[in-house]
Write a protein that holds these residues in place. Structure first.
Motif, PDB file in Angstrom:
ATOM      1  N   LYS A 414      33.407 -22.430  21.027  1.00  0.00           N
ATOM      2  CA  LYS A 414      33.796 -20.929  21.753  1.00  0.00           C
ATOM      3  C   LYS A 414      34.291 -21.107  23.155  1.00  0.00           C
ATOM      4  O   LYS A 414      33.603 -21.905  23.849  1.00  0.00           O
ATOM      5  CB  LYS A 414      32.470 -20.146  21.731  1.00  0.00           C
ATOM      6  CG  LYS A 414      32.469 -19.455  20.108  1.00  0.00           C
ATOM      7  CD  LYS A 414      31.485 -18.137  20.062  1.00  0.00           C
ATOM      8  CE  LYS A 414      31.978 -18.271  18.573  1.00  0.00           C
ATOM      9  NZ  LYS A 414      31.423 -17.877  17.368  1.00  0.00           N
ATOM     10  N   THR A 416      35.188 -19.234  27.214  1.00  0.00           N
ATOM     11  CA  THR A 416      35.152 -18.195  28.419  1.00  0.00           C
ATOM     12  C   THR A 416      36.151 -18.138  28.802  1.00  0.00           C
ATOM     13  O   THR A 416      37.089 -19.907  29.771  1.00  0.00           O
ATOM     14  CB  THR A 416      34.050 -18.223  29.427  1.00  0.00           C
ATOM     15  OG1 THR A 416      34.097 -19.855  29.834  1.00  0.00           O
ATOM     16  CG2 THR A 416      32.784 -19.104  28.287  1.00  0.00           C
ATOM     17  N   PRO A 429      31.205 -15.863  26.234  1.00  0.00           N
ATOM     18  CA  PRO A 429      31.935 -16.672  25.114  1.00  0.00           C
ATOM     19  C   PRO A 429      32.736 -16.404  23.769  1.00  0.00           C
ATOM     20  O   PRO A 429      31.780 -15.539  23.569  1.00  0.00           O
ATOM     21  CB  PRO A 429      30.767 -17.854  24.607  1.00  0.00           C
ATOM     22  CG  PRO A 429      29.668 -17.976  25.811  1.00  0.00           C
ATOM     23  CD  PRO A 429      29.975 -16.248  26.058  1.00  0.00           C
ATOM     24  N   GLN A 430      33.777 -17.072  23.918  1.00  0.00           N
ATOM     25  CA  GLN A 430      34.517 -16.067  22.229  1.00  0.00           C
ATOM     26  C   GLN A 430      35.221 -17.231  22.284  1.00  0.00           C
ATOM     27  O   GLN A 430      35.368 -18.295  22.308  1.00  0.00           O
ATOM     28  CB  GLN A 430      35.364 -15.151  23.004  1.00  0.00           C
ATOM     29  CG  GLN A 430      36.579 -15.638  24.157  1.00  0.00           C
ATOM     30  CD  GLN A 430      37.458 -14.217  24.422  1.00  0.00           C
ATOM     31  OE1 GLN A 430      38.101 -13.257  24.054  1.00  0.00           O
ATOM     32  NE2 GLN A 430      36.955 -13.480  25.962  1.00  0.00           N
ATOM     33  N   ALA A 431      35.980 -17.402  20.534  1.00  0.00           N
ATOM     34  CA  ALA A 431      36.736 -17.557  19.597  1.00  0.00           C
ATOM     35  C   ALA A 431      38.224 -17.982  20.242  1.00  0.00           C
ATOM     36  O   ALA A 431      38.679 -17.666  21.285  1.00  0.00           O
ATOM     37  CB  ALA A 431      36.904 -17.064  18.412  1.00  0.00           C
ATOM     38  N   GLN A 432      38.817 -19.420  20.414  1.00  0.00           N
ATOM     39  CA  GLN A 432      40.015 -19.794  20.030  1.00  0.00           C
ATOM     40  C   GLN A 432      40.944 -18.964  19.908  1.00  0.00           C
ATOM     41  O   GLN A 432      40.537 -18.335  18.953  1.00  0.00           O
ATOM     42  CB  GLN A 432      40.006 -21.274  20.949  1.00  0.00           C
ATOM     43  CG  GLN A 432      38.586 -21.922  21.209  1.00  0.00           C
ATOM     44  CD  GLN A 432      39.616 -23.558  21.153  1.00  0.00           C
ATOM     45  OE1 GLN A 432      39.746 -24.509  21.487  1.00  0.00           O
ATOM     46  NE2 GLN A 432      38.240 -23.901  20.898  1.00  0.00           N
TER      47      GLN A 432
END
Ligand code: HEM
Length: 456
Positions: A414, A416, A429-432
């Protein structure tokens, strides 16, 4: 005095004081390596020989009747600038390891190529760079390719006529395994762009003094030693004077619809509004669509496309470490890794790639980049870039993610993004973003000296 490949001073190619070996090098080097050749229209032919004598005769004939030297090309560029006189078309040849074997070179002989990766061929390197399995490649590339012929010019008719002629000269024993055709695309400012709509081809290692002299150099030195692209040609009559370059060719399909959708989703998830929404795509590429470097400015616009910058004053809050141009050229180190990119876009567009049309109006396949780059070493330049930088989510800092444009492999980490340009506030934080570029096949070639080809 032998050609000094490590000298970082750019080549004053038409200086009267140029030493004899360097002059001979330029008379025997193929064009498009030291300086990009016009190839707005490009035909790429993939050949298999099958007969030693006929394969050699074909290449010898091609070299003596249709190929010019790097020096001739540089003279043509100078004459065009001075008098507007159009240059002649570009014909280039690369030979694969299998091709050298088919032209009669022994296994022992082929070991003279220092680059192990070239000796393996691209099919045997898929694990290292996370390429799709060979049975998923397009048919042409699944086969054993012996040579690639590149035909480039500003006019489509010139390329078409030369293509016809060259195919007509192929011996009975040889096969045209497949072909590609590329054509340049430009935005309204006249800059070359790729299918996602971004200015491409701006940042290059430069080798020739005329080109270096034109660049501002306050922050970034665009001059590189010849070793970034040249090696002695092991089979040429005089490797001290006769040089070649390793060429990587990869057909990279772009799912433009998906990429344009991801730009919007990223802008939404970061709450970007108005003109600031363009920052989403710029964070993926590292430049805005018009080429403005994201590390230098929070918004697009403002004159000619700059290449005089570094990331030294950017801890990732301006341009993320994962941004394509930051991954593939971190600038504060790794200069020896930089390749001379000479690709061309392929596929027809009925929409305008640079405008703000919605994603559903964009193509989801059949368009992309015929990625081509010249290297002094495939293993420590192209493969290093793809493997150690683009595909490595922890490059430079832990969990920075894959290169969103060309990264291959599992994107589980994940990431940012900076919510405001230059400010420390980061997104959760997030998925690419998903992979939207797919490798459809390719090969490694050596682009030999004209001296080798003429003496076959
Ligand atoms: C630069 C797009 C494939 C290496 C760029 C730029 C764009 C772009 C828009 C910025 C223009 C510039 O600075 O010149 C793409 C797309 C690709 C692709 C859409 C695939 C479809 C690759 C691959 C590599 C690569 C496969 C190497 C493994 C580079 C490098 C730069 C660059 C080294 C220059 C970075 C710099 O010096 O600042 N690319 N690229 N690209 N790309 Fe790619």
């Amino acid at each position: 005095m032998p050609v000094d490949l490590t000298n970082a001073l750019p080549l004053a190619w038409d200086s009267a004081t140029l030493n004899a070996d360097t002059k001979a090098m330029l008379d025997n080097l193929q064009p498009n390596i030291l300086r990009a050749h016009v190839r707005e229209h490009l035909s790429v032919l993939f050949i298999r020989f099958n007969d030693v004598a006929e394969g050699k005769a074909f290449l010898r004939h091609l070299a003596t009747t249709k190929m010019k030297s790097a020096r001739k090309h540089l003279e043509e560029v100078r004459d065009f600038a001075a008098r507007g006189r159009r240059g002649t078309p570009y014909v280039g040849v690369g030979i694969s390891k299998a091709g050298y074997r088919d032209l009669g070179h022994s296994v022992e002989d082929v070991r003279k190529f220092g680059d192990k990766v070239f000796r393996d061929g691209m099919k045997r390197r898929i694990a290292e760079v996370d390429d799709p399995p060979v049975d998923q490649w397009e048919r042409t590339y699944q086969r054993e390719i012996h040579a690639v012929i590149l035909i480039g010019d500003a006019e489509p008719e010139t390329v078409a006529a030369l293509r016809e002629e060259i195919i007509g000269e192929l011996p009975e024993s040889a096969r045209l395994l497949g072909e590609e055709s590329g054509q340049g695309m430009r935005n309204p400012a006249g800059d070359g762009i790729e299918h996602f709509g971004y200015v491409d081809g701006r940042s290059q290692p430069l080798f020739v003094k005329d080109e270096v002299d034109k660049e501002p150099k306050k922050h970034w030195d665009p001059a590189f030693p010849l070793s970034n692209v040249l090696v002695p040609d092991p089979f040429a009559p005089n490797p001290v004077r006769h040089h070649g370059s390793y060429l990587v060719f990869r057909k990279l399909e772009q799912n433009v619809r998906a990429f344009k959708g991801l730009e919007q989703e990223l802008a939404d998830s970061l709450g970007l509004a108005g003109a600031d929404r363009d920052r989403a795509g710029a964070m993926l590429v590292g430049r805005f669509k018009d080429g403005t470097p994201l590390t230098s400015k929070p918004k697009a616009g403002g004159g000619p496309v700059s290449n005089d910058f570094t990331f030294d004053a950017d801890d990732g809050t301006k341009c993320p470490f994962s941004g394509h141009i930051r991954k593939t050229n971190p600038r504060s180190f790794g200069r020896e890794v930089l390749m001379a990119r000479r690709g061309q876009t392929y596929g027809e567009r009925t929409d305008e790639p640079w405008d703000d049309s919605p994603p559903e109006h964009r193509p989801s396949g059949e368009v992309g980049l015929l990625f081509m780059a010249f290297n002094g070493s495939l293993v420590s330049q192209f493969e290093f870039t793809q493997q150690q930088w683009a595909n490595n989510p922890d490059f430079q800092n832990p969990a920075t993610g894959h290169d969103p444009v060309i990264g291959q492999g599992d994107r589980a980490v994940k990431v940012t993004y900076p919510k405001v340009w230059g400010k420390p506030e980061l997104s959760v934080p997030q998925a690419q973003v998903a992979q939207t570029v797919t490798m459809k096949g390719g090969e490694y070639f050596f682009v030999p000296s004209l001296a080798y080809l003429r003496n076959l």
